[in-house]
Write a protein that holds these residues in place. Structure first.
Motif, PDB file in Angstrom:
ATOM      1  N   LYS A 144       4.557   5.475  -5.403  1.00  0.00           N
ATOM      2  CA  LYS A 144       4.751   5.434  -6.858  1.00  0.00           C
ATOM      3  C   LYS A 144       3.783   6.387  -7.549  1.00  0.00           C
ATOM      4  O   LYS A 144       4.168   7.116  -8.468  1.00  0.00           O
ATOM      5  CB  LYS A 144       4.562   4.018  -7.384  1.00  0.00           C
ATOM      6  N   ASN A 145       2.536   6.432  -7.107  1.00  0.00           N
ATOM      7  CA  ASN A 145       1.552   7.348  -7.691  1.00  0.00           C
ATOM      8  C   ASN A 145       1.966   8.809  -7.485  1.00  0.00           C
ATOM      9  O   ASN A 145       1.844   9.633  -8.393  1.00  0.00           O
ATOM     10  CB  ASN A 145       0.159   7.110  -7.107  1.00  0.00           C
ATOM     11  N   GLN A 146       2.441   9.119  -6.289  1.00  0.00           N
ATOM     12  CA  GLN A 146       2.893  10.478  -5.998  1.00  0.00           C
ATOM     13  C   GLN A 146       4.085  10.860  -6.877  1.00  0.00           C
ATOM     14  O   GLN A 146       4.155  11.971  -7.400  1.00  0.00           O
ATOM     15  CB  GLN A 146       3.282  10.606  -4.517  1.00  0.00           C
ATOM     16  N   GLU A 151       0.826  -1.205   0.000  1.00  0.00           N
ATOM     17  CA  GLU A 151       0.000   0.000   0.000  1.00  0.00           C
ATOM     18  C   GLU A 151       0.868   1.267   0.000  1.00  0.00           C
ATOM     19  O   GLU A 151       0.628   2.210  -0.754  1.00  0.00           O
ATOM     20  CB  GLU A 151      -0.921  -0.007   1.218  1.00  0.00           C
ATOM     21  N   ASP A 159       4.940   9.514  -9.830  1.00  0.00           N
ATOM     22  CA  ASP A 159       4.489   9.633 -11.217  1.00  0.00           C
ATOM     23  C   ASP A 159       3.828  10.982 -11.462  1.00  0.00           C
ATOM     24  O   ASP A 159       4.067  11.623 -12.490  1.00  0.00           O
ATOM     25  CB  ASP A 159       3.517   8.504 -11.577  1.00  0.00           C
ATOM     26  N   GLU A 160       3.008  11.439 -10.530  1.00  0.00           N
ATOM     27  CA  GLU A 160       2.340  12.734 -10.655  1.00  0.00           C
ATOM     28  C   GLU A 160       3.365  13.870 -10.662  1.00  0.00           C
ATOM     29  O   GLU A 160       3.269  14.812 -11.451  1.00  0.00           O
ATOM     30  CB  GLU A 160       1.348  12.929  -9.506  1.00  0.00           C
ATOM     31  N   THR A 182       2.666   1.552  -3.454  1.00  0.00           N
ATOM     32  CA  THR A 182       1.742   1.986  -4.505  1.00  0.00           C
ATOM     33  C   THR A 182       1.456   3.477  -4.400  1.00  0.00           C
ATOM     34  O   THR A 182       1.495   4.199  -5.405  1.00  0.00           O
ATOM     35  CB  THR A 182       0.424   1.188  -4.426  1.00  0.00           C
ATOM     36  N   ASP A 183       1.188   3.953  -3.197  1.00  0.00           N
ATOM     37  CA  ASP A 183       0.898   5.371  -3.000  1.00  0.00           C
ATOM     38  C   ASP A 183       2.123   6.232  -3.342  1.00  0.00           C
ATOM     39  O   ASP A 183       1.996   7.270  -3.992  1.00  0.00           O
ATOM     40  CB  ASP A 183       0.443   5.622  -1.569  1.00  0.00           C
ATOM     41  N   LYS A 240       5.243  13.976 -14.027  1.00  0.00           N
ATOM     42  CA  LYS A 240       4.426  14.482 -15.134  1.00  0.00           C
ATOM     43  C   LYS A 240       4.522  15.999 -15.233  1.00  0.00           C
ATOM     44  O   LYS A 240       4.509  16.563 -16.318  1.00  0.00           O
ATOM     45  CB  LYS A 240       2.948  14.105 -14.936  1.00  0.00           C
TER      46      LYS A 240
END
Length: 92
Positions: A23-25, A17, A27-28, A20-21, A31
């Protein structure tokens, strides 16, 4: 002090968990992240050498507005990006 209780969560689930969180942060962030490249400055002689022309040609290009000179004191510089912009494609 704030306490968090984790019930019915295994260490592997918690690790997954968090990963995953994170990695999302990341990636954002990537970008929207646009690193600024440092400016490259050239002297009159360097521009003349680059185009294999005489310094008087560089002077004429400045007078005609083809090149935009920048100065510090009595020194003259040209931004590489401005040099690239003044080049125009030839019709073949």
């Amino acid at each position: 002090m704030k306490q968090i209780q984790l019930l019915n969560v295994t260490p592997d689930e918690l690790k997954k968990e968090i990963t995953t969180d994170l990695k999302n942060q990341l990636d954002e962030f990537l970008k929207n992240f646009k690193p600024k490249q440092p400016n490259e400055y050239y002297t009159r002689k360097e521009v003349a050498d680059l185009f294999k022309v005489d310094i008087s040609t560089i002077h004429n290009w400045c007078k005609s507005g083809r090149l935009k000179p920048l100065g510090i004191g009595n020194r003259v510089y040209f931004l590489r990006s401005d040099i690239d912009k003044c080049l125009t494609p030839l019709n073949s």
